[in-house]
Design an enzyme around this catalytic site. Structure first.
Site, PDB file in Angstrom:
ATOM      1  N   CYS A 276     -51.778  25.379 -19.152  1.00 43.02           N
ATOM      2  CA  CYS A 276     -50.490  24.724 -18.862  1.00 43.02           C
ATOM      3  C   CYS A 276     -49.471  25.685 -18.249  1.00 43.02           C
ATOM      4  CB  CYS A 276     -49.913  24.132 -20.140  1.00 43.02           C
ATOM      5  SG  CYS A 276     -50.841  22.726 -20.739  1.00 43.02           S
TER       6      CYS A 276
HETATM    7  N1  LIG Z   1     -54.583  21.813 -23.107  1.00 44.41           N
HETATM    8  C1  LIG Z   1     -53.318  21.544 -23.324  1.00 44.41           C
HETATM    9  O1  LIG Z   1     -52.695  22.067 -24.231  1.00 44.41           O
HETATM   10  C2  LIG Z   1     -52.582  20.539 -22.458  1.00 44.41           C
HETATM   11  C3  LIG Z   1     -51.342  20.055 -22.895  1.00 44.41           C
HETATM   12  C4  LIG Z   1     -50.675  19.123 -22.128  1.00 44.41           C
HETATM   13  C5  LIG Z   1     -51.213  18.722 -20.910  1.00 44.41           C
HETATM   14  N2  LIG Z   1     -52.410  19.227 -20.477  1.00 44.41           N
HETATM   15  C6  LIG Z   1     -52.932  18.748 -19.199  1.00 44.41           C
HETATM   16  O2  LIG Z   1     -53.924  17.756 -19.470  1.00 44.41           O
HETATM   17  C7  LIG Z   1     -54.981  17.831 -18.517  1.00 44.41           C
HETATM   18  C8  LIG Z   1     -56.300  18.059 -19.219  1.00 44.41           C
HETATM   19  O3  LIG Z   1     -56.256  19.314 -19.860  1.00 44.41           O
HETATM   20  P1  LIG Z   1     -57.325  19.746 -20.954  1.00 44.41           P
HETATM   21  O4  LIG Z   1     -56.803  20.994 -21.560  1.00 44.41           O
HETATM   22  O5  LIG Z   1     -57.673  18.602 -21.812  1.00 44.41           O
HETATM   23  O6  LIG Z   1     -58.569  20.081 -19.997  1.00 44.41           O
HETATM   24  P2  LIG Z   1     -60.094  20.250 -20.461  1.00 44.41           P
HETATM   25  O7  LIG Z   1     -60.753  21.019 -19.375  1.00 44.41           O
HETATM   26  O8  LIG Z   1     -60.168  20.739 -21.864  1.00 44.41           O
HETATM   27  O9  LIG Z   1     -60.640  18.764 -20.481  1.00 44.41           O
HETATM   28  C9  LIG Z   1     -60.816  17.994 -19.351  1.00 44.41           C
HETATM   29  C10 LIG Z   1     -62.154  17.297 -19.453  1.00 44.41           C
HETATM   30  O10 LIG Z   1     -62.301  16.419 -18.333  1.00 44.41           O
HETATM   31  C11 LIG Z   1     -63.670  16.414 -17.966  1.00 44.41           C
HETATM   32  N3  LIG Z   1     -63.789  15.878 -16.611  1.00 44.41           N
HETATM   33  C12 LIG Z   1     -63.535  16.492 -15.429  1.00 44.41           C
HETATM   34  N4  LIG Z   1     -63.749  15.639 -14.409  1.00 44.41           N
HETATM   35  C13 LIG Z   1     -64.146  14.463 -14.968  1.00 44.41           C
HETATM   36  C14 LIG Z   1     -64.521  13.205 -14.432  1.00 44.41           C
HETATM   37  N5  LIG Z   1     -64.536  12.975 -13.105  1.00 44.41           N
HETATM   38  N6  LIG Z   1     -64.887  12.241 -15.276  1.00 44.41           N
HETATM   39  C15 LIG Z   1     -64.911  12.435 -16.621  1.00 44.41           C
HETATM   40  N7  LIG Z   1     -64.557  13.617 -17.199  1.00 44.41           N
HETATM   41  C16 LIG Z   1     -64.174  14.618 -16.372  1.00 44.41           C
HETATM   42  C17 LIG Z   1     -64.070  17.859 -18.111  1.00 44.41           C
HETATM   43  O11 LIG Z   1     -65.476  18.001 -18.182  1.00 44.41           O
HETATM   44  C18 LIG Z   1     -63.346  18.248 -19.395  1.00 44.41           C
HETATM   45  O12 LIG Z   1     -64.140  18.051 -20.532  1.00 44.41           O
HETATM   46  C19 LIG Z   1     -54.590  18.936 -17.558  1.00 44.41           C
HETATM   47  O13 LIG Z   1     -53.896  18.393 -16.468  1.00 44.41           O
HETATM   48  C20 LIG Z   1     -53.642  19.792 -18.372  1.00 44.41           C
HETATM   49  O14 LIG Z   1     -52.737  20.509 -17.562  1.00 44.41           O
HETATM   50  C21 LIG Z   1     -53.106  20.099 -21.246  1.00 44.41           C
END
Ligand SMILES: NC(=O)c1ccc[n+]([C@@H]2O[C@H](COP(=O)([O-])OP(=O)(O)OC[C@H]3O[C@@H](n4cnc5c(N)ncnc54)[C@H](O)[C@@H]3O)[C@@H](O)[C@H]2O)c1
Length: 437
Positions: A276
């Site tokens: 993030c």
């Molecule tokens: N991690 C945090 O603390 C946090 C907090 C707020 C917002 N975010 C935002 O949320 C979003 C996700 O972050 P995250 O940390 O969960 O990422 P992550 O990488 O942990 O999870 C994302 C998941 O999406 C899957 N994925 C990718 N393409 C896909 C598709 N076409 N179909 C199905 N699944 C698919 C990946 O394999 C992965 O498991 C990002 O934009 C991030 O900036 C994250």
């Protein structure tokens, strides 16, 4: 009087007739899917990473905020249905997208995961469904990128489906603020989409704030993370300045924090990691450039925080020099390799940059982290040492890089020759062998 379509949707929500799909079961998607299934909804969890999908099916968690027991309960209740095939969307009324939004190179947003997911959604979208993007992204993504991709599947927005943006604001590992207690901001492409989105989140979140457009919701999240990066960058710079001036920045922050208004404490550290803070503000930086605007604050803060691991290595070299030890000849232990305390997440962790930089200088570096038994990343291939007296004694310096709560810091202090504490975790144990950032 409430519109008939809205009261019908609310009634279906109350009766748990609405089926939900969460696309991307990562740090954001998996806890959300769990929360919804706990509320009694059937949730299709769509994940393209085979390893993650297999682990979920085996009832094995990979996210700190979700326990294996919770997964077992959700799967055995039949309300969490993990799946790799988007065809299941034909049954879903609400589709929530939680895929990664990384950077391409240093400053370019990479929305390819969003695009790929949305293309697969558009081929399988059910008539009348509500699509919500939660991934953090630049203002304009929802209506410039997603809307045309969804309509390319032949469906018309407002008639065949509805689209919203609602940023995820979770703080992994923060038990004080579970999903339900973090107010949710939502902006719909149309008012109707916004009302449907708000009605949906109202079932799991205590407070939902509807804003006028997806752009406002998109930039709200970026404002929050820009606020953080700028303040962290500022305090990192002040820490470096205070060190030159032989002033303890930690004491200064504690003193300033006694002011009951107009000040919020931020603390320096070895750098900022995770998916993030280091990259979200750069999405805004990039988009603003399309309007001929160059944000000096974002660029400066980003440059300062990304220089911190290098600064830690420089300070370590100076600290060892005072003890007549050359960095190259030193044995260094890095304590904590995850980007944040108590979280099993290595993404963009400054500890990794520190270890990498030390290895490039041919320093004999080891690490300890109770959450990460092996570190096989970039050029690093290490195994966590055991935190034992005779192990600690071998090191010329211990660098505390992540302040995991479970660690016995008194033990580390007692058995180490020298400690460089980049988190000020030993602040109540002031001792000559402790040097703070
Ligand atoms: N991690 C945090 O603390 C946090 C907090 C707020 C917002 N975010 C935002 O949320 C979003 C996700 O972050 P995250 O940390 O969960 O990422 P992550 O990488 O942990 O999870 C994302 C998941 O999406 C899957 N994925 C990718 N393409 C896909 C598709 N076409 N179909 C199905 N699944 C698919 C990946 O394999 C992965 O498991 C990002 O934009 C991030 O900036 C994250």
């Amino acid at each position: 009087m409430m519109n008939a379509w809205l009261s019908k949707f609310k009634s279906r929500l109350r009766k748990k007739e609405v089926k939900i799909a969460v696309v991307g079961l990562g740090y954001v998607g998996l806890p959300l899917a769990m929360e919804l299934s706990k509320k009694g909804f059937v949730v299709f969890g769509i994940e393209i990473d085979r390893d993650r999908l297999t682990r979920i099916k085996r009832k094995e968690t990979y996210i700190t905020d979700v326990s294996s027991q919770e997964l077992r309960n959700a799967l055995s209740s039949g309300r969490l249905i993990p799946c790799g095939d988007f065809k299941i969307l034909k049954e879903a009324d609400v589709v929530i997208v939680c895929v990664p939004t990384p950077l391409k190179g240093k400053y370019h947003p990479d929305v390819s995961f969003i695009k790929e997911a949305v293309k697969s959604i558009s081929r399988n979208l059910k008539q009348g469904s509500l699509v919500i993007l939660e991934s953090t992204t630049y203002p304009g993504t929802t209506d410039e990128v997603i809307l045309p991709l969804l309509e390319a599947g032949g469906l018309k927005h407002g008639k065949d489906f509805h689209l919203c943006f609602s940023p995820e604001r979770i703080d992994p590992g923060n038990v004080k603020y579970p999903i339900s207690k973090i107010p949710k901001v939502i902006g719909g492409v149309t008012k109707k989409a916004g009302f449907l989105g708000k009605a949906f989140y109202d079932i799991i979140i205590d407070r939902v704030i509807m804003v006028s457009s997806p752009r406002v919701a998109e930039i709200t999240k970026l404002l929050e993370n820009t606020f953080r990066i700028v303040n962290i960058g500022l305090i990192d710079e002040l820490a470096m300045m205070a060190h030159e001036m032989k002033i303890d920045i930690w004491e200064v922050i504690d003193a300033a924090a006694t002011k009951p208004f107009g000040f919020m404490p931020f603390y320096p550290g070895p750098g900022v990691g995770g998916h993030c803070i280091p990259k979200d503000p750069l999405y805004l930086y990039w988009k603003a450039k399309h309007f001929g605007f160059r944000s000096r604050f974002i660029k400066l803060a980003s440059d300062i925080i990304s220089s911190m691991p290098e600064y830690v290595v420089e300070r370590l070299e100076d600290i060892l020099k005072v003890k007549n030890i050359k960095l190259k000849k030193a044995r260094v232990l890095v304590v904590g390799v995850t980007y944040k305390k108590d979280i099993k997440d290595l993404r963009k962790s400054p500890s990794i940059d520190i270890i990498d930089a030390l290895q490039k200088k041919n320093v004999n570096v080891s690490y300890f982290d109770p959450l990460i038994p092996y570190l096989i990343l970039n050029h690093i291939n290490l195994r966590s040492i055991e935190l034992k007296k005779n192990n600690l004694e071998k090191f010329d310096c211990v660098v505390i890089a992540t302040d995991h709560t479970s660690l016995d810091y008194a033990f580390i202090l007692k058995n180490s020759k020298l400690i460089f504490d980049t988190r000020n975790v030993l602040k109540h144990k002031k001792n000559k062998k402790v040097i703070v950032l």
